[in-house]
Design a protein around this motif. Structure first.
Motif, short mmCIF file in Angstrom:
data_model
loop_
_atom_site.label_atom_id
_atom_site.label_comp_id
_atom_site.label_asym_id
_atom_site.label_seq_id
_atom_site.Cartn_x
_atom_site.Cartn_y
_atom_site.Cartn_z
N VAL A 121 46.50 -64.56 -9.24
CA VAL A 121 46.05 -63.44 -9.89
C VAL A 121 46.08 -63.55 -11.28
O VAL A 121 44.95 -63.16 -12.06
CB VAL A 121 46.97 -62.20 -9.49
CG1 VAL A 121 46.43 -60.84 -10.04
CG2 VAL A 121 46.99 -61.94 -7.89
N GLU A 122 47.09 -64.01 -11.91
CA GLU A 122 46.94 -64.25 -13.51
C GLU A 122 45.75 -65.40 -13.78
O GLU A 122 44.91 -64.99 -14.77
CB GLU A 122 48.19 -65.08 -13.79
CG GLU A 122 48.36 -65.41 -15.21
CD GLU A 122 48.10 -63.98 -16.29
OE1 GLU A 122 47.57 -63.83 -17.10
OE2 GLU A 122 48.89 -62.81 -15.61
N SER A 123 45.40 -66.27 -13.10
CA SER A 123 44.21 -67.17 -13.35
C SER A 123 43.03 -66.52 -13.16
O SER A 123 42.24 -66.66 -14.05
CB SER A 123 44.48 -68.44 -12.39
OG SER A 123 44.20 -68.08 -11.05
N VAL A 124 42.65 -65.64 -11.97
CA VAL A 124 41.78 -64.72 -11.85
C VAL A 124 41.49 -63.62 -13.15
O VAL A 124 40.41 -63.67 -13.61
CB VAL A 124 41.67 -64.16 -10.53
CG1 VAL A 124 40.69 -63.22 -10.49
CG2 VAL A 124 41.60 -64.86 -9.57
N CYS A 125 42.66 -63.14 -13.37
CA CYS A 125 42.41 -62.14 -14.57
C CYS A 125 42.06 -62.88 -15.95
O CYS A 125 41.33 -62.51 -16.89
CB CYS A 125 43.55 -61.31 -14.67
SG CYS A 125 44.25 -60.26 -13.53
N HIS A 126 42.78 -64.13 -16.23
CA HIS A 126 42.47 -64.76 -17.34
C HIS A 126 40.66 -65.14 -17.46
O HIS A 126 40.14 -65.05 -18.27
CB HIS A 126 42.96 -66.15 -17.35
CG HIS A 126 42.85 -67.07 -18.56
ND1 HIS A 126 43.44 -66.82 -19.70
CD2 HIS A 126 42.02 -68.12 -18.69
CE1 HIS A 126 42.91 -67.74 -20.46
NE2 HIS A 126 42.39 -68.30 -19.91
N SER A 127 40.23 -65.51 -16.24
CA SER A 127 38.85 -65.74 -16.11
C SER A 127 37.95 -64.65 -16.16
O SER A 127 36.74 -64.65 -16.89
CB SER A 127 38.44 -66.70 -14.88
OG SER A 127 38.72 -65.65 -13.95
N LEU A 128 38.63 -63.32 -16.15
CA LEU A 128 37.56 -62.09 -16.11
C LEU A 128 37.85 -61.42 -17.39
O LEU A 128 37.24 -60.26 -17.66
CB LEU A 128 37.96 -61.44 -14.74
CG LEU A 128 37.62 -62.03 -13.57
CD1 LEU A 128 38.01 -60.88 -12.41
CD2 LEU A 128 36.14 -61.91 -13.25
N ARG A 129 38.97 -61.89 -18.29
CA ARG A 129 38.86 -61.17 -19.42
C ARG A 129 37.87 -60.86 -20.36
O ARG A 129 37.57 -59.94 -20.99
CB ARG A 129 40.26 -61.63 -20.18
CG ARG A 129 41.45 -61.61 -19.67
CD ARG A 129 42.77 -61.48 -20.41
NE ARG A 129 43.88 -61.37 -19.62
CZ ARG A 129 44.51 -60.41 -19.43
NH1 ARG A 129 43.88 -59.21 -19.81
NH2 ARG A 129 45.51 -60.16 -18.70
N PRO A 130 36.72 -61.87 -20.43
CA PRO A 130 35.69 -61.81 -21.41
C PRO A 130 34.86 -60.49 -20.67
O PRO A 130 34.33 -59.82 -21.49
CB PRO A 130 35.26 -63.01 -21.09
CG PRO A 130 36.15 -64.13 -21.00
CD PRO A 130 37.08 -63.45 -19.98
N LEU A 131 34.93 -60.22 -19.39
CA LEU A 131 34.11 -59.38 -18.66
C LEU A 131 34.83 -57.77 -19.02
O LEU A 131 34.04 -56.96 -19.38
CB LEU A 131 33.93 -59.49 -17.35
CG LEU A 131 33.31 -58.62 -16.33
CD1 LEU A 131 31.77 -58.32 -16.75
CD2 LEU A 131 33.30 -58.77 -14.90
N ALA A 132 36.15 -57.83 -19.23
CA ALA A 132 36.99 -56.72 -19.29
C ALA A 132 36.58 -56.43 -20.94
O ALA A 132 36.39 -54.93 -21.13
CB ALA A 132 38.01 -56.88 -19.20
N GLU A 133 36.57 -57.22 -21.56
CA GLU A 133 36.51 -57.07 -23.16
C GLU A 133 34.92 -56.49 -23.53
O GLU A 133 34.92 -55.56 -24.11
CB GLU A 133 36.63 -58.28 -24.00
CG GLU A 133 38.20 -58.87 -23.98
CD GLU A 133 38.38 -60.06 -24.43
OE1 GLU A 133 37.24 -60.82 -24.75
OE2 GLU A 133 39.66 -60.33 -24.56
N ASP A 134 33.87 -57.04 -22.67
CA ASP A 134 32.52 -56.70 -22.81
C ASP A 134 32.32 -55.27 -22.62
O ASP A 134 31.70 -54.53 -22.98
CB ASP A 134 31.69 -57.63 -22.23
CG ASP A 134 31.53 -58.95 -22.63
OD1 ASP A 134 31.68 -59.11 -24.00
OD2 ASP A 134 31.02 -59.96 -22.07
#
Length: 352
Positions: free
Chosen positions: A197-210
């Motif tokens: 889950v941590e690796s998935v969230c790391h890859s999705l953080r740019p989408l969250a920031e946008d």
């Protein structure tokens, strides 16, 4: 063939069998037929037991003409409808002449056929819209907008979005096909779910920031490892977290938490739960039980605007089936949604 031997032979046939004599009376039923039609049916006129016009006509014609006929018989109860393929075959001669009606349950075949037809129709519908748009824009660019630079840039941007939409659909279809192929193969490797889950969230953080969305992971207590396919579990968590950010972005926050369950009644054993919570507009309860259907969208227009194909949760469902897990969906309008992945805890010593 004497009565005892006939009854013994019919008892060994797994399909429901009904013997009707030349006087149109039911002579014998084997145990599966008794389970289907009930006790004390022998000696009754077949019209009083088999009340559907199609099978009545089939039996009558076989009795009169002595030829094999085939039809359908539908049996309904409070929860489902069962479809039987009925073959009426003339048997015996003279005083022993009659008809043997065999009932083959073809419900799964009929259901699979209908699912295939619906699937092809849905795929055709999903592809038709972007293809029609692309063809229209191409014709416009070759004609009226040939020398209009502003229109050309605008149309090319739209064409790119429609092409990407088709590409996502094709990729999801391929993914769904692969997942269905592997669904009966149980994973054998132990996985650290919080790390996935941590690796998935790391890859999705740019989408969250946008999207100006706070993506939080609540640190779990000691959590047992589970038997799983790492890539497929990442796909599950990516789908659910990305959906939470897209459809619950109005809430500005997505939270992932972990829990252990001593005994889940549906999984019939201990499990771990990974919950993805958003605080967006929520989902009307009338949609929740259908969200994992292929191409089903609670808000079709919004889903297409956000690039959804309608296959993501269907893929999640099949992956969790492979892992002997399940997906639990809870939502209330105005209060957000919570998607919980429940995975069984492996027996002691598994995966070693």
């Amino acid at each position: 063939m004497d009565g005892d031997l006939l009854r013994s032979v019919l008892s060994g046939v797994p399909l429901p069998i009904v013997l009707v004599d030349r006087n149109e009376r039911i002579r014998r039923l084997n145990p599966p037929a008794i389970a289907l039609f009930g006790q004390n049916m022998e000696g009754r006129h077949f019209l009083t037991v088999l009340r559907q016009p199609a099978i009545i006509d089939c039996l009558t014609d076989t009795l009169r003409r002595g030829v094999v006929h085939e039809t359908r018989f539908n049996q309904k109860d409070h929860t489902q409808e069962t479809v039987y393929r009925v073959v009426c075959t003339p048997v015996g001669e003279g005083a022993d002449a009659g008809v043997m009606a065999s009932f083959e349950d073809v419900t799964s075949v009929e259901t699979a056929g209908q699912m295939r037809r619906d699937f092809v129709a849905n795929v055709s519908h999903e592809l038709r819209t972007p293809l029609t748009a692309l063809i229209g824009f191409i014709e416009t660019l070759r004609g009226p907008a040939r020398n209009d630079a502003a229109a050309r840039d605008r149309f090319l941007g739209t064409m790119e979005r429609e092409a990407q939409r088709m590409n996502r659909l094709v990729n999801d279809l391929l993914s769904l096909s692969q997942v269905e192929t592997e669904e009966r193969i149980r994973p054998t490797d132990l996985q650290d779910v919080p790390a996935l889950v941590e690796s998935v969230c790391h890859s999705l953080r740019p989408l969250a920031e946008d999207g100006d969305i706070a993506l939080e992971i609540l640190p779990p207590d000691a959590l047992p490892m589970v038997l799983g396919d790492a890539d497929q579990l990442r796909q599950v968590f990516t789908n659910l977290i990305e959906n939470a950010m897209k459809y619950g972005r109005d809430g500005g926050r997505v939270v992932v938490r972990f829990d252990t369950i001593a005994r889940d009644p549906i999984l019939a054993g201990p499990a771990i739960a990974i919950c993805v919570q958003d605080y967006g507009p929520g989902i009307d309860s009338i949609h929740i039980h259908r969200l994992t259907e292929r191409f089903y969208r609670a808000d079709d227009h919004r889903s297409q605007q956000l690039g959804g194909t309608g296959l993501g949760l269907a893929i999640v469902k099949h992956i969790l089936n492979r892992h002997r897990g399940r997906l639990k969906i809870e939502s209330r309008l105005g209060e957000g949604s919570r998607f919980s992945v429940l995975l069984p805890q492996p027996p002691r010593g598994a995966g070693q």
